[in-house]
Motif scaffolding. Sequence first.
Motif, short mmCIF file in Angstrom:
data_model
loop_
_atom_site.label_atom_id
_atom_site.label_comp_id
_atom_site.label_asym_id
_atom_site.label_seq_id
_atom_site.Cartn_x
_atom_site.Cartn_y
_atom_site.Cartn_z
N GLY A 88 0.82 -1.04 -0.08
CA GLY A 88 -0.12 -0.14 -0.02
C GLY A 88 0.76 1.14 0.03
O GLY A 88 1.92 1.28 0.63
N THR A 89 0.57 2.30 -0.77
CA THR A 89 1.07 3.39 -0.84
C THR A 89 0.56 4.45 0.20
O THR A 89 -0.56 4.36 0.91
CB THR A 89 1.03 4.19 -2.32
OG1 THR A 89 -0.33 4.47 -2.56
CG2 THR A 89 1.63 3.32 -3.24
N TRP A 90 1.11 5.84 0.60
CA TRP A 90 0.72 6.74 1.30
C TRP A 90 -0.82 7.34 0.90
O TRP A 90 -1.55 7.68 1.92
CB TRP A 90 1.78 7.74 1.34
CG TRP A 90 1.95 8.51 0.17
CD1 TRP A 90 2.69 8.48 -0.85
CD2 TRP A 90 1.14 9.93 -0.20
NE1 TRP A 90 2.44 9.45 -1.89
CE2 TRP A 90 1.54 10.16 -1.46
CE3 TRP A 90 0.08 10.55 0.73
CZ2 TRP A 90 0.99 11.30 -1.98
CZ3 TRP A 90 -0.55 11.67 -0.01
CH2 TRP A 90 0.07 12.00 -1.33
N GLU A 91 -1.17 7.08 -0.32
CA GLU A 91 -2.29 7.48 -0.78
C GLU A 91 -3.61 6.79 -0.14
O GLU A 91 -4.71 7.48 -0.04
CB GLU A 91 -2.55 7.57 -2.20
CG GLU A 91 -1.71 8.48 -3.14
CD GLU A 91 -0.35 7.78 -3.38
OE1 GLU A 91 -0.02 7.20 -2.80
OE2 GLU A 91 0.02 8.10 -4.44
N TYR A 92 -3.38 5.65 0.40
CA TYR A 92 -4.30 4.95 1.06
C TYR A 92 -4.29 5.01 2.63
O TYR A 92 -5.01 4.30 3.17
CB TYR A 92 -4.19 3.34 0.78
CG TYR A 92 -4.49 3.07 -0.63
CD1 TYR A 92 -6.14 2.85 -0.90
CD2 TYR A 92 -3.91 3.08 -1.56
CE1 TYR A 92 -6.34 2.68 -2.24
CE2 TYR A 92 -4.33 2.71 -3.08
CZ TYR A 92 -5.69 2.71 -3.29
OH TYR A 92 -6.12 2.27 -4.60
N ILE A 143 -6.53 9.88 -0.70
CA ILE A 143 -6.60 10.27 -1.96
C ILE A 143 -6.83 9.30 -2.85
O ILE A 143 -6.96 9.46 -4.15
CB ILE A 143 -5.65 11.30 -2.19
CG1 ILE A 143 -4.21 10.51 -2.45
CG2 ILE A 143 -5.55 12.43 -1.56
CD1 ILE A 143 -3.17 11.32 -3.17
N ARG A 144 -7.18 8.00 -2.53
CA ARG A 144 -7.63 6.80 -3.45
C ARG A 144 -8.79 6.19 -2.87
O ARG A 144 -8.84 5.92 -1.52
CB ARG A 144 -6.55 5.80 -3.43
CG ARG A 144 -5.15 6.20 -3.92
CD ARG A 144 -5.12 6.60 -5.46
NE ARG A 144 -3.98 7.19 -6.00
CZ ARG A 144 -3.90 7.85 -7.21
NH1 ARG A 144 -4.79 8.09 -7.90
NH2 ARG A 144 -2.64 8.23 -7.45
N SER A 145 -9.74 5.90 -3.70
CA SER A 145 -10.93 5.58 -3.46
C SER A 145 -11.05 3.93 -3.44
O SER A 145 -10.71 3.17 -4.21
CB SER A 145 -12.12 6.04 -4.38
OG SER A 145 -13.39 5.61 -3.99
#
Length: 786
Positions: free
Chosen positions: A157-161, A167-169
């Motif tokens: 998983g990236t920081w966007e999650y 910022i990811r749905s």
Amino acid sequence: MSRKKAGPASAPSATSHSANEANSIYTSTSTILASSTSTSVASTSRQSLKHRNGAAQNGHASSSSSSSTLSTKKLTLSEDHADSTDNSDSSSERFDAQDELNRRDKEMPYCPSYSVAFKVFFLVRALAATYSNISDCDEVFNFWEPMHYLQYGTGLGTWEYSPVYAIRSWAYILAHAIPAEIARLAMSANRLQVFFILRIILGAVSAHCEATLYRTVVDEVDPRIGRYIFLALLSSAGTWIAANAFLPSTFAMYTTMLFFSQMLQPPRQHSGKRTFWAIFWVGLGALLGWPFSAAVGLPFALEELLIHSRNQSKKKTVRFRDWRRMRFLRLLSAAILVLGIVLFPIIIIDHYYYKRLVAVPLNIVLYNVFGGDVGPDIFGTEPWWFYFVNGLLNFNVLFIAALISFPVLALTYLIIPDVLLDSPNSPGHIKSPMLLFSLKLSPFYLWFAIFTAQPHKEERFLFVVYPLICFNAVMTLFMVQKFIQRGLDNFVPRSKTAAIHKYSGGLVWIVLIVAAIVSVSRILALHEHYSAPLDVYRSAFDLVKVPEAIAVEASEPGVLSSSTPSASDAASLSGSKSQKPEIVRVCVGKEWYRFPSHYFLPEGSRIGLLKSNFDGLLPGEFKEKTWEGLENNTELPPLPNQPSAAKGKEHRPIRFDWRWSADRRPGTSFVPELMNNENKEVFEYYTPLDQCQYIVDVDFPGRPESDDENNDQASQSSGPNYEPRYLQDKGTWEKMYCKKFLDTTVGAGRNRWVRAFWMPNKISVALTRGQSKVWGDYCIARRKSN
């Protein structure tokens, strides 16, 4: 586009050039791209349409030019005129009109039906699903890996999650995971097969959208332009790359094609169906996919407010001063309705997984527009001409044609306006054809200008308007064809006019075929030069052996602890021997960004990230352990009782216990302490080399040894060498499977044309003055037993 005017018209009839004859033709037929549909169509016209469609499907239509592009299928008899004559005259006139339509039916070019077009598009997209590369590591770590976590319980998983940024749905992931899971259950597919099945499903969705757009161009614009865009979409390297990608920009590309199919239809005054579906597709692409894709819908809103429809209708005509207010209210109500239909379920799903109220589309806009010092620019910037080079690589001459579509339209309007002007007697007459056509061509320009102005640029950002590039390009070719025809008409005898028109149409096909050949060359080069990672990891699925004791079931994976040792600094990464890992590690160093996801690794194995010269933030593993005291993920512990509204009573909360539930996938709501949005390196995410049973790396034997020694000395002077040639350590690693990978630093690979396009070896050698391509070895190797 409109039914009776929205684009350049076809060439004048080959048998007439006088003004009187031209006016007679224009008053009896409507010109290109009509602006509105007629709701009261004579029965003879409907019969002719059926006859034309049947003839076209059987391939009896010829490619002769006509003076108007939509005249053959939109020629109607005025009901008022028919009522003013006696029965015999009306009958005679209807027969004459029918004969005229039948004659023109035979002149229309053959256009494949939607069914045929879909099958052809799907065949090409299925090939792309199997052979196209993954061109962006964001596709893997931001979408394939989270979906793998939902399906199988493991993934990066990236920081966007992180719920801190969100910022990811998860709704977008779930929309793809559901069909993938259905395919897995229906076909008893393993995870590698699920990967390619989903890519084929995405290819089928793209084929449907492309076929829909193509048929809309045929029906609403012009059959010839429809045939041109069919070949452009089918053969371009850009659509080959984008159509099967698991990316929000690709999803927005699908919805943009469906939206543009609505935009090409004529404006309607008495029906809001076109408005609703156009807003729906734009809203779906923006809210579920990529918020910035809403920009392509702005020209549609302007068209609704600026272009007045004069379509025939039995309903009372809206007064001119009131129609804009009516259109605005229609747009507003459609936008509110779509916002509720699309956004509300997205917020509910994301709230369930993040366990907090988030609006992901809003977070994406805030981060990318108002991110400031921690915005997208920290991940790299590109020069202003980046998208120009990208467009030339993927669309070659068609990209140039798309860029000049508006200037060509302006010249067409100034020099040969009758190509655009509609018949004054047509019920769909529009007084501002230049405005109408400009709005049809503007979505591509608007998108291209917005993202060219942004410092942070990536190839995938342009996916949204790839189909619009094809549309603008073929419109340019069509208008240039008319310039050639009109110019030659003044210098050749009338007897040779028909031949001139035929050959000028052939010039368009020559350009399209040349563009297709160059695009195929680009596709072949991408596969030959850079397909090794996908092939090697595909083989790894069978080559990596997992002990029976730590294998997991695909139907319900157990909770396994990775036990990856931490390291406070880089020196600890090559520390002493540690305890035997609980799982099989397939490690990758400098080639981490070409890892195609855990779908390519067997059950019980995980990817391990080795330290490389890259000093940014790498993804970390999603949290897997859910609760204490249970070894297997088979039964959730009971929830504690909660006080109820009634005094002195308690109740047990309801839990939805299913494989993808938020309780079984705690990583969706877990906040990693080390994650950051500043691209700062986290050493704890690396795996020590001594815990790796397998390694995937690329080695370039063709590079001079002196260069390697110089690089080693340079790296030692500044610090440890994090990118050794692992495959050269034959005492530790044994090669299992290798594929060739182009070395772009030596030999012919240094030439940008050689590495960008496929060409015979003799040509590449001649182009590089005697140099040939040098290949590296992209391999998977296993650790030798001691």
